[in-house]
Design an enzyme around this catalytic site. Structure first.
Site, PDB file in Angstrom:
ATOM      1  N   TYR A  73       0.844  -1.660  -0.065  1.00  0.00           N
ATOM      2  CA  TYR A  73      -0.006  -0.009  -0.172  1.00  0.00           C
ATOM      3  C   TYR A  73       1.018   1.264  -0.241  1.00  0.00           C
ATOM      4  O   TYR A  73       2.022   1.463   0.743  1.00  0.00           O
ATOM      5  CB  TYR A  73      -0.861   0.233   1.021  1.00  0.00           C
ATOM      6  CG  TYR A  73       0.227   0.673   2.468  1.00  0.00           C
ATOM      7  CD1 TYR A  73       0.915  -0.624   3.372  1.00  0.00           C
ATOM      8  CD2 TYR A  73      -0.732   1.281   3.144  1.00  0.00           C
ATOM      9  CE1 TYR A  73       0.763  -0.618   4.887  1.00  0.00           C
ATOM     10  CE2 TYR A  73      -0.080   1.883   4.485  1.00  0.00           C
ATOM     11  CZ  TYR A  73       0.951   0.460   5.016  1.00  0.00           C
ATOM     12  OH  TYR A  73       1.369   1.557   6.373  1.00  0.00           O
ATOM     13  N   ARG A  98       8.233   4.424  -4.816  1.00  0.00           N
ATOM     14  CA  ARG A  98       8.416   3.490  -3.583  1.00  0.00           C
ATOM     15  C   ARG A  98       7.216   2.177  -4.148  1.00  0.00           C
ATOM     16  O   ARG A  98       7.327   1.046  -3.965  1.00  0.00           O
ATOM     17  CB  ARG A  98       7.825   4.299  -2.154  1.00  0.00           C
ATOM     18  CG  ARG A  98       7.687   3.145  -0.801  1.00  0.00           C
ATOM     19  CD  ARG A  98       8.015   4.070   0.111  1.00  0.00           C
ATOM     20  NE  ARG A  98       6.396   4.635   0.492  1.00  0.00           N
ATOM     21  CZ  ARG A  98       6.446   5.340   1.155  1.00  0.00           C
ATOM     22  NH1 ARG A  98       7.709   5.770   2.484  1.00  0.00           N
ATOM     23  NH2 ARG A  98       5.044   5.783   1.938  1.00  0.00           N
ATOM     24  N   ARG A 148      -6.357 -21.910  -2.173  1.00  0.00           N
ATOM     25  CA  ARG A 148      -6.109 -21.127  -0.766  1.00  0.00           C
ATOM     26  C   ARG A 148      -4.720 -22.037  -0.921  1.00  0.00           C
ATOM     27  O   ARG A 148      -3.988 -23.245  -0.412  1.00  0.00           O
ATOM     28  CB  ARG A 148      -6.766 -21.184   0.264  1.00  0.00           C
ATOM     29  CG  ARG A 148      -5.738 -20.816   1.614  1.00  0.00           C
ATOM     30  CD  ARG A 148      -6.572 -20.765   2.801  1.00  0.00           C
ATOM     31  NE  ARG A 148      -5.626 -19.997   3.617  1.00  0.00           N
ATOM     32  CZ  ARG A 148      -4.214 -20.718   4.049  1.00  0.00           C
ATOM     33  NH1 ARG A 148      -4.018 -22.149   3.476  1.00  0.00           N
ATOM     34  NH2 ARG A 148      -3.745 -20.012   5.228  1.00  0.00           N
ATOM     35  N   GLU A 165      12.892   2.164  13.526  1.00  0.00           N
ATOM     36  CA  GLU A 165      11.602   3.629  13.380  1.00  0.00           C
ATOM     37  C   GLU A 165      10.879   3.721  14.183  1.00  0.00           C
ATOM     38  O   GLU A 165      10.583   2.679  15.589  1.00  0.00           O
ATOM     39  CB  GLU A 165      11.352   2.936  12.551  1.00  0.00           C
ATOM     40  CG  GLU A 165      10.907   2.241  11.350  1.00  0.00           C
ATOM     41  CD  GLU A 165      10.206   1.684  10.404  1.00  0.00           C
ATOM     42  OE1 GLU A 165      10.373   2.581   9.252  1.00  0.00           O
ATOM     43  OE2 GLU A 165       9.891   0.339  10.336  1.00  0.00           O
TER      44      GLU A 165
HETATM   45  N1  PDD Z   1       3.189   4.776   7.677  1.00  0.00           N
HETATM   46  N2  PDD Z   1       7.640   4.248   8.670  1.00  0.00           N
HETATM   47  C1  PDD Z   1       6.530   3.036   9.116  1.00  0.00           C
HETATM   48  C2  PDD Z   1       7.041   1.431   9.426  1.00  0.00           C
HETATM   49  C3  PDD Z   1       5.484   3.416   8.168  1.00  0.00           C
HETATM   50  O1  PDD Z   1       3.953   2.371   8.393  1.00  0.00           O
HETATM   51  C4  PDD Z   1       5.308   4.842   7.646  1.00  0.00           C
HETATM   52  C5  PDD Z   1       4.299   5.473   6.921  1.00  0.00           C
HETATM   53  C6  PDD Z   1       6.357   5.610   7.435  1.00  0.00           C
HETATM   54  C7  PDD Z   1       6.415   6.835   6.984  1.00  0.00           C
HETATM   55  O2  PDD Z   1       7.024   7.274   5.981  1.00  0.00           O
HETATM   56  P1  PDD Z   1       6.171   8.034   5.101  1.00  0.00           P
HETATM   57  O3  PDD Z   1       6.939   9.756   5.424  1.00  0.00           O
HETATM   58  O4  PDD Z   1       6.120   8.234   3.887  1.00  0.00           O
HETATM   59  O5  PDD Z   1       5.100   8.035   5.647  1.00  0.00           O
HETATM   60  C8  PDD Z   1       7.439   5.032   8.746  1.00  0.00           C
HETATM   61  C9  PDD Z   1       1.580   5.286   6.885  1.00  0.00           C
HETATM   62  C10 PDD Z   1       1.426   6.380   7.155  1.00  0.00           C
HETATM   63  C11 PDD Z   1       0.249   4.070   7.921  1.00  0.00           C
HETATM   64  O6  PDD Z   1       0.790   3.849   7.210  1.00  0.00           O
HETATM   65  O7  PDD Z   1      -0.754   4.737   7.277  1.00  0.00           O
END
Ligand code: PDD
Length: 288
Positions: free
Chosen positions: A35, A54, A103, A182
């Site tokens: 996604y 990405r 499946r 992160e």
């Molecule tokens: N999530 N790391 C993880 C595991 C994430 O799920 C996200 C973003 C980021 C930051 O990526 P970006 O700056 O491209 O949003 C880092 C989105 C917002 C979500 O799952 O809703």
């Protein structure tokens, strides 16, 4: 009456109540899909080419063909946004391997991906609320070695977020083998002696679009930036800690593991960066 929500499903624009997918969809059965979340300001998606790159990388990592060209994606985004008017919004886009008759983990030759998109009405970020900061704890990052894929299989992230919630805080700073990776849905930054530091991309974290933008804006605006591994042992002496994402933007972490980060206030480098970031968004809002 609230405006009807129109979503995109496999080439059709439909009211959300009419958008249905098969129970045999591999996204449903296996979490076999990827996604994107793309913020939109005015009519303009933020860093759309980077999000599409990405998306492409995630698809290729799971051996799924990109079903549309970049030009076609942009056309669908514009059409969907026009059908869901608003100011600050975000496009949620999900592609799964689709329904297969049996499946079985084995990838079948038949190709029938499910492409789903909806517009999230996110509302403008309230800076004075954001400035209050958030509290976090460190948690062992037990996820897989493929965190660079924006996978819809998010159960590990859900578990980690729940662990943070059970600790009475809003999010976690994830640590693998003694090094910060992160947040549960965000990237990590630390400020030490005026230098902005973030871990390098790897298979252990998502290459955030906000992360890249923050690094770029820092470099353009005279904030020294270092990309290097951050040991967990460095956290206690951090001057500032931030978590960044498309939806959270740049959130200052003011408490970590029940201890104040510096003086438990959003710091001066954050204040400078959030202003630069807001200006960047404003330019995007005003562009036609
Ligand atoms: N999530 N790391 C993880 C595991 C994430 O799920 C996200 C973003 C980021 C930051 O990526 P970006 O700056 O491209 O949003 C880092 C989105 C917002 C979500 O799952 O809703």
């Amino acid at each position: 009456m609230a405006a009807e929500k129109i979503v995109y499903l496999n080439g059709a624009y439909l009211p959300i109540e009419q958008a249905t997918v098969s129970v045999l969809d591999r996204g449903f059965l296996f979490g076999d899909g990827i996604y994107e979340v793309i913020p939109v300001f005015g009519i303009n998606p933020l860093r759309v080419d980077e999000h599409l790159q990405r998306l492409h990388n995630s698809l290729s990592r799971i051996s799924l063909d990109n079903p549309l060209t970049n030009a076609a994606w942009k056309q669908v985004f514009a059409e969907l946004l026009a059908k869901n008017p608003g100011n600050d919004r975000a496009i949620y886009l999900q592609i799964t391997r689709g329904p297969h008759q049996v499946r079985d983990l084995k990838i079948q030759l038949e190709k029938c991906p499910t492409i789903f998109m909806m517009v999230l009405q996110v509302g403008a970020v309230n800076i004075s609320e954001l400035e209050k900061g958030i509290e976090t704890v460190t948690i062992d990052d037990f996820r897989w070695h493929a965190c660079d894929i924006k996978s819809i299989s998010l159960v590990a992230n859900v578990m980690l977020r729940e662990q943070a919630t059970q600790s009475g805080v809003v999010d976690a700073v994830l640590v693998r083998d003694g090094y910060v990776t992160e947040g549960t849905a965000s990237n990590f930054f630390m400020v030490k002696n005026g230098v902005l530091i973030t871990p390098p991309t790897s298979r252990h974290l998502l290459p955030g679009i906000t992360r890249d933008l923050v690094i770029e804006l820092a470099q353009e605006n005279g904030i020294e930036c270092e990309i290097r591994p951050i040991a967990e042992s460095e956290l206690a002496a951090a001057d500032e800690i931030w978590l960044t994402s498309s939806t959270r933007e740049i959130a200052p972490v003011i408490r970590l593991n029940c201890r104040d980060v510096a003086d438990a206030k959003a710091g001066p480098v954050w204040k400078k960066m959030i202003n630069i970031y807001q200006q960047y968004k404003q330019v995007l809002r005003q562009a036609q």
